[in-house]
Design a protein around this motif. Sequence first.
Motif, mmCIF file in Angstrom:
data_model
loop_
_atom_site.group_PDB
_atom_site.id
_atom_site.type_symbol
_atom_site.label_atom_id
_atom_site.label_comp_id
_atom_site.label_asym_id
_atom_site.label_seq_id
_atom_site.Cartn_x
_atom_site.Cartn_y
_atom_site.Cartn_z
ATOM 1 N N THR A 131 6.661 12.511 -7.045
ATOM 2 C CA THR A 131 5.792 11.842 -6.125
ATOM 3 C C THR A 131 5.283 10.567 -6.820
ATOM 4 O O THR A 131 4.292 9.840 -6.171
ATOM 5 N N ARG A 170 5.189 5.383 -5.494
ATOM 6 C CA ARG A 170 6.350 5.212 -4.718
ATOM 7 C C ARG A 170 5.891 4.335 -3.287
ATOM 8 O O ARG A 170 7.076 4.339 -2.662
ATOM 9 N N ASP A 171 4.895 3.770 -3.219
ATOM 10 C CA ASP A 171 4.356 2.931 -2.009
ATOM 11 C C ASP A 171 5.489 1.705 -2.088
ATOM 12 O O ASP A 171 5.669 1.111 -3.017
ATOM 13 N N ARG A 172 5.614 1.444 -0.888
ATOM 14 C CA ARG A 172 6.490 0.284 -0.369
ATOM 15 C C ARG A 172 5.706 -0.666 0.473
ATOM 16 O O ARG A 172 4.970 -0.084 1.212
ATOM 17 N N ALA A 173 6.234 -1.885 0.427
ATOM 18 C CA ALA A 173 5.823 -2.891 1.538
ATOM 19 C C ALA A 173 6.860 -3.645 2.186
ATOM 20 O O ALA A 173 7.796 -3.936 1.246
ATOM 21 N N GLY A 174 7.036 -3.438 3.526
ATOM 22 C CA GLY A 174 8.302 -4.291 3.891
ATOM 23 C C GLY A 174 8.003 -4.479 5.432
ATOM 24 O O GLY A 174 7.261 -4.256 6.008
ATOM 25 N N THR A 227 2.237 9.737 -2.020
ATOM 26 C CA THR A 227 3.669 9.941 -2.164
ATOM 27 C C THR A 227 4.329 8.842 -1.265
ATOM 28 O O THR A 227 4.646 9.452 -0.032
ATOM 29 N N GLY A 228 4.572 7.797 -1.675
ATOM 30 C CA GLY A 228 5.521 6.977 -1.154
ATOM 31 C C GLY A 228 5.069 6.377 0.326
ATOM 32 O O GLY A 228 5.885 6.805 1.428
ATOM 33 N N ASN A 229 4.068 5.739 0.113
ATOM 34 C CA ASN A 229 3.517 5.190 1.742
ATOM 35 C C ASN A 229 4.094 3.965 2.051
ATOM 36 O O ASN A 229 4.285 3.115 1.032
ATOM 37 N N ALA A 230 4.323 3.664 3.242
ATOM 38 C CA ALA A 230 4.628 2.200 3.611
ATOM 39 C C ALA A 230 3.389 1.392 3.847
ATOM 40 O O ALA A 230 2.659 1.871 4.299
ATOM 41 N N THR A 231 3.309 0.226 3.322
ATOM 42 C CA THR A 231 2.206 -0.609 3.608
ATOM 43 C C THR A 231 2.839 -1.898 4.135
ATOM 44 O O THR A 231 3.804 -2.314 4.025
ATOM 45 N N ASN A 232 1.759 -2.880 4.431
ATOM 46 C CA ASN A 232 2.188 -4.155 5.215
ATOM 47 C C ASN A 232 2.404 -4.880 4.044
ATOM 48 O O ASN A 232 1.914 -4.989 2.976
ATOM 49 N N PRO A 233 3.560 -5.949 3.968
ATOM 50 C CA PRO A 233 3.990 -6.731 2.872
ATOM 51 C C PRO A 233 2.597 -7.619 2.471
ATOM 52 O O PRO A 233 2.575 -8.079 1.114
#
Lengths: 733, 221
Positions: free
Chosen positions: A350, A688-692, B27-33
């Motif tokens: 995680t 592991r968060d991403r922005a896209g 755990t691996g959230n998507a956020t705004n660029p």
Amino acid sequence: MRAHSLLTRRLLASTVPVALLLGLGAQPAHTDPLIGNVLNSYGLPGGVDTPTAEMLPDGTLGGTVSYTDRARRHNVVFQLHPRLTTALRYSRVEGINDHNNLGHIWDRSFDLRFQFIDEQGWRPAVSVGLQDFLGTGVYSGEYIVATKTITPNIRASIGIGWGTLAGKPRTIDTEDNGGKPNVDEWFSGSAKPFGSITWQVNDKLSLVAEYSHDRYLARYLRPNGTIDDVRQGDDEPDSKFNFGAYYTFNPSYQVGLYTLGGDTFGAQFSFALNPRNAPFPSGLEKGPAPVRPRPAPSADPDGWSGAWSADPTAQPAIQTALGKALKDEGQILESMALSSNRAEVRIRNTRYIQQAEAVGRTARLMTRALPPSVETLVITSNSEGMATSSVVLRRSDVERLENTEASRIAEAAQLVDAEPRPDGLVTTPDLFPRFRWKLAPYLELGVFDPQDPLRYELGAELKASYEIMPGLILSGTVRQRALGTMKQRGPGIPGQRGEHYTPEEYVSNPDYEYFNGVPRVRSDTRMYTGSDSPTIPELTLAWYAQPTRAVYTRVTVGLLERAYGGVSGEVLWKPANSPLAFGAEVNRVRKRDFEDVFGFRDYEVTTGHVSAYYEFAEGFTAQLDVGKYLAGDKGATFTLTREFANGWRVGAYATKTDLSDEEFGEGSFDKGITISIPVSWATGTPSRDRAGTTLRSLSRDGGAKVHVNGRLYDKVRDAQSVKLYQGWGSFWR
Amino acid sequence: MITSRIHHAALSALLIAGLAACGNDDTGNATNPLLIAAKAAGGTVAQMRNEKAEPAAPKRTPEQMAAEALRVNPAPLVMVGFESLGRTQVMAMTGQNGAMRTFMAPSEEALILRDGMVVGTRGLGNDLSVAEPGTEALIRAGRPGSAKRVMRYYNGDGLERPLSFDCTVGPGPKAGVVVESCEGHGTSFQNNYMAQGGHLPVSRQWLGPKLGYVTIQTLRP
């Protein structure tokens, strides 16, 4: 964007990851492409307006806003390959009127530039480029250009251009839907020379002079057959000479001031991010617990004999202790199998972007927790309860190779397909059910609407998931808008360009939900926006399973996305050591109501695809989907993605279906780009968060897919050969 | 009417802004660029704040720190000064694998030493993954000569990257000091070691282009 020391450049140098694993040093002798310092007003390396042969450092993702009273250009540039620059542009072109009657138009365009000859000795670097080549557009033109370093600080470029670059704009057919390459027009018509000289005064300042034939004209073919020349801005530039000054105030940012022909003045701002240039390249996560070597057999004869394994309390005690230590590392120990000489742990990562880092830390913790007779360490990576791969290590190798070059432990490790249900696997008690929630603000942006170029909505979002057992997950999202400019609006009215149905009009007549006989599956997407009451973008029950080795399945039921609800089923074959994978997906969905969060409309459809995936070298992944789309149209989607070991991902896709260009409408077929950057790259803290974001050309009805979360391919790949070895350099991190 | 609407909007904007993300999902959230930019900027601000806050704490001398660590911690200890970070701290051994010892600070940053020779660092953001000094035997023996030194780094793109240097070992200006001079990739650095019977109890070594030099002193072997 070049201002790096030689040393830093060496660290940034591109290298094939596989070569890294096979013991580096022996890089193939090749010259590097010529790297540019100044971005021109089209967002590519160049002079003021004109192109040069230069490239950007491999993997660079950048953006430029360039402003004059002739145009405002917003450019996104990506160096897809060391020799191939790509750019996407959204421009406000002044002086041109269309159906919106705004005195300007908003125009999308796409460029490619390929450097096919390197600079070497007396020989200049040479590139060929296509500007605005998807459909005929205001900026359409082609060029061949050579760039030569004259002194270390002066570069000169000379080239020949066609189309806009020669002051001979291509004729735009106002009836054409655009969006497709007009190959027969390329390099046609008369050509004119152009050139530029760039003087890098110091690390920060560059001065540019150029000679350009662009006359800032656009040429239109009207429906009545007449051809109009339209000026961009008030008149033609006074002269063909343009000058600019560009100031780089850190390697990532540049501002510029320039003049076109001495009468038009412009300003621009650009930034460029490079995946290799992280603020904290190694991350800020704390140091790992070191390996604990085993005592000599004489010091612990019981432990070495394996007699401890007969004690029924041994495994629960070890599993509890190891589970606790792993939890501190962001790893969930889901289950464990233990015998006198072999231990297998099944972990869910995680925290770390690179699975190799999770595996490396787990291996070290195992040396600290397990009795000495255990020699075989098996670390199985779980994703939603599915075991996606097993890394098999000899404990003596972990002891011997701790903190050595990462490729040595890679050679000693084995990567195998995980057994879905091995004997002796003991589930860690009290992990499930598992409830997770998150309350956070959200920001949604809408671009590419000429009448309203930037729309936004800000609000609060509550996400929650309830994992009943590994792989069986109930999850949902609730959003409440607080403020914003996004409004509910119907799709465009056929035959009245620029006019849209009001929401009330649109729902009043079911016929409006079809256009040219094609159901409106995406073009009415803005009917779903602007609600002041809570919305539920997603509410699903998902079940992931692994019927046999290397085969994974998913079934998702519920409100799959904002516009569709129903059932989605997927199966994927992806062995741990195979770059090739096959999958199939079938969805039975119904269109959701525009306002009522649990209501549905009448449109119902079955969509489905068979997919093939292939992972190439250097992080390139290709995906081909063939099947039936939301509007019932049949066709294929091709996606090419470039992925870096640190998690950066940039991809492009195109979909063509059996809808004719006329049925599809403007743009002719669906295409777009996706960008995803891990948050840890920017902050250094492990996550592991991403922005896209996905930039698609237009919301059209052809080639539209249901957006189902949790597709298997991305769930499964992290711990498999290509991605695992790509990130293997972090094993001892 | 209009003002009340503006008030309403401003109030909700404040509410949203004040709504820092909360929850137990990591755990691996998507956020705004845009949040990437905001987070990066926020990190810098926090860093600046920390830098400002630090002098306020009562600064202890290295001697005081050493004395206290020797009193409370029975493990082998080193005193480490990171010159580029402007920080001196005591690090305690948390693990030993053969001659390789891992020393950690309370913040769980780690320095890995092989009997005084730097092998790697962890948790500093610009870490040295592993050093392979071909000069090690010469330095311990105090013998002049030359050899290669390979330093491997964690790179921003997630890969391990080697830098290779040509080094010469020779006696330093002061008796008992061995100097290792290295050159390569357009840079050069000098490591200084006090070699005593094959051990390196005191040294100043180069960690890398970003971290610069570190001084290491053994408090308890």
